[in-house]
Scaffold this motif. Structure first.
Motif, PDB file in Angstrom:
ATOM      1  N   UNK A   1      65.358  20.211  82.903  1.00  0.00           N
ATOM      2  CA  UNK A   1      65.282  19.311  81.749  1.00  0.00           C
ATOM      3  C   UNK A   1      65.164  20.135  80.480  1.00  0.00           C
ATOM      4  N   UNK A   2      65.654  19.548  79.414  1.00  0.00           N
ATOM      5  CA  UNK A   2      65.422  20.118  78.090  1.00  0.00           C
ATOM      6  C   UNK A   2      64.990  18.910  77.287  1.00  0.00           C
ATOM      7  N   UNK A   3      63.817  18.977  76.664  1.00  0.00           N
ATOM      8  CA  UNK A   3      63.325  17.780  75.988  1.00  0.00           C
ATOM      9  C   UNK A   3      62.417  18.157  74.831  1.00  0.00           C
TER      10      UNK A   3
ATOM     11  N   UNK B   1      68.713  15.837  70.549  1.00  0.00           N
ATOM     12  CA  UNK B   1      67.318  15.385  70.447  1.00  0.00           C
ATOM     13  C   UNK B   1      67.010  14.207  71.366  1.00  0.00           C
ATOM     14  N   UNK B   2      67.662  14.206  72.544  1.00  0.00           N
ATOM     15  CA  UNK B   2      67.307  13.238  73.586  1.00  0.00           C
ATOM     16  C   UNK B   2      65.960  13.638  74.176  1.00  0.00           C
ATOM     17  N   UNK B   3      65.146  12.645  74.471  1.00  0.00           N
ATOM     18  CA  UNK B   3      63.829  12.915  75.048  1.00  0.00           C
ATOM     19  C   UNK B   3      63.789  12.366  76.479  1.00  0.00           C
TER      20      UNK B   3
ATOM     21  N   UNK C   1      62.870  23.158  79.623  1.00  0.00           N
ATOM     22  CA  UNK C   1      63.059  24.008  78.450  1.00  0.00           C
ATOM     23  C   UNK C   1      62.288  23.342  77.310  1.00  0.00           C
ATOM     24  N   UNK C   2      61.180  23.984  76.924  1.00  0.00           N
ATOM     25  CA  UNK C   2      60.234  23.390  75.971  1.00  0.00           C
ATOM     26  C   UNK C   2      60.377  23.998  74.578  1.00  0.00           C
TER      27      UNK C   2
ATOM     28  N   UNK D   1      54.098  19.288  73.572  1.00  0.00           N
ATOM     29  CA  UNK D   1      54.377  18.865  74.946  1.00  0.00           C
ATOM     30  C   UNK D   1      53.964  19.988  75.895  1.00  0.00           C
ATOM     31  N   UNK D   2      53.169  19.618  76.922  1.00  0.00           N
ATOM     32  CA  UNK D   2      52.773  20.626  77.916  1.00  0.00           C
ATOM     33  C   UNK D   2      53.332  20.192  79.272  1.00  0.00           C
ATOM     34  N   UNK D   3      54.546  20.634  79.591  1.00  0.00           N
ATOM     35  CA  UNK D   3      55.236  20.153  80.796  1.00  0.00           C
ATOM     36  C   UNK D   3      54.463  20.388  82.098  1.00  0.00           C
TER      37      UNK D   3
END
Ligand SMILES: *Cc1c(COP(=O)(O)O)cnc(C)c1O
Length: 354
Positions: free
Chosen positions: A138-140, A146-148, A168-169, A177-179
């Motif tokens: 994921x990339x968010x 800028x898709x979340x 990908x943070x 955000x803390x994945x």
């Protein structure tokens, strides 16, 4: 560290410092070493260098895991992709950082993985695709659309299916955000962006919260030779000291600019997820006008990359590798920490010029 939970701002400033012994510097020194005396953590500079530690400590503490620095964000990404077993399925966003997609497509073409591209905002579709996959990438928010993604829901389903999740943070940073807290197994960063923050470093990182995963990623780094430079780690650690201050200021600028762009006739659509420092917008006049706009600015620099103290912008589709899902008239604006009225003066002037 003191005996109570510190806020991220304090961690950013206080973590990764040398012991407070008389005469010791407040900042970890830059150690230039290819060989080290045997008996310690590493005896060769490709396997470990004390100069990486301060950066890894601060970033790991901010993400709530164990960080490993890499020579670039792409090198960090490669280390995670390299853990995927042969021919296994990988779920990834249909549009994301172009270098990530280029690499995934290349692996799929060579028959190394089964690539499944999804709309990351469609949680159901992501979960359905990830059922028998080895990895969900994921990339968010995504670059530059800028898709979340709903990281928590996707990570919960992936855990049930035995699928690893990497996030990908880069755009959110650990301050937004803390994945790992949301259930992800890997966090990946391009530290070239907001983490370093001054457009003077190329560096990456992987953060994990399991010893086994940490060892596996560390082995990939050594074996691939994708190691960071001592100077880059030092600069990135220094950058992290001010991340919270830079982010607060740039984000408040970005929020204001996104709002003003929204009410502008020359702009067809504004993308801003409500946090972060990147605003993407589509120009009503089309791609050529969008291109001219970016080349006309006085304060904002026409340049690629993002996350620096200085504002930059570019039309992303000018790059051949950019996914075709990204509109031709989309400008990605990386908002810096300048005065917001000066930035708006520049944006407004450029939009009116064509
Ligand atoms: C820039 C970027 C990367 C690649 O990082 P490098 O440090 O340039 O190798 C990966 N992901 C995102 C979201 C990025 O913006």
């Amino acid at each position: 560290m003191p005996g109570h939970d510190l806020s991220p701002s304090t961690i950013a400033v206080a973590s990764g410092r040398p012991d407070r012994t008389p005469g010791s510097p407040l900042n970890a020194p830059i150690t230039l070493a290819s060989a080290l005396v045997p008996g310690g953590a590493s005896e060769y500079g490709r396997h470990g260098n004390p100069a990486w530690q301060a950066f890894e400590q601060v970033l790991g503490d901010l993400e709530g895991g164990l960080a490993l620095a890499f020579s670039s964000g792409v090198a960090a990404t490669t280390a995670v992709f390299d853990l995927v077993p042969a021919k296994a399925a990988v779920v990834a966003p249909q549009h994301a950082y172009s270098g990530t997609l280029t690499q995934l497509r290349e692996r799929a073409r060579r028959g190394l993985i089964d690539l499944r591209l999804v709309d990351v905002t469609d949680t159901r579709a992501v979960i359905d695709a990830s059922d028998d996959a080895a990895l969900v990438w994921l990339e968010s928010p995504t670059n530059p659309m800028l898709d979340v993604a709903d990281v928590e829901a996707i990570a919960q389903a992936a855990a049930r299916a035995g699928t690893a999740v990497a996030v990908d943070n880069t755009f959110a940073t650990p301050l937004r955000q803390r994945p790992l807290d949301l259930g992800a197994d890997f966090v990946v960063h391009s530290a070239s962006k907001l983490i370093s923050g001054h457009s003077d470093v190329v560096l990456g990182a992987v953060v994990t919260n399991a010893r086994r995963a940490h060892r596996a990623i560390e082995a990939r780094r050594s074996n691939l030779g994708a190691i960071p430079g001592a100077m880059e780690c030092w600069l990135a650690a220094r950058g992290l000291r001010t991340l919270h201050v830079r982010l607060d200021r740039a984000e408040s600028n970005a929020r204001e600019l996104a709002q003003r762009l929204q009410g502008t006739r020359a702009v067809e659509r504004v993308r801003y997820p409500g946090f972060g420092t990147i605003v993407s917008f589509e120009v009503a006049g089309g791609p050529e006008v969008a291109q001219k706009i970016t080349e006309t600015s006085e304060i904002i620099t026409y340049a690629t990359s993002l996350g620096g103290v200085e504002s930059t912008w570019e039309r992303r589709r000018r790059h051949e590798a950019e996914p075709v899902e990204v509109p031709e008239n989309l400008i990605r604006l990386s908002v810096g920490i300048e005065d917001v009225e000066d930035l708006w003066y520049d944006v407004d002037r450029c939009l009116r010029a064509f």
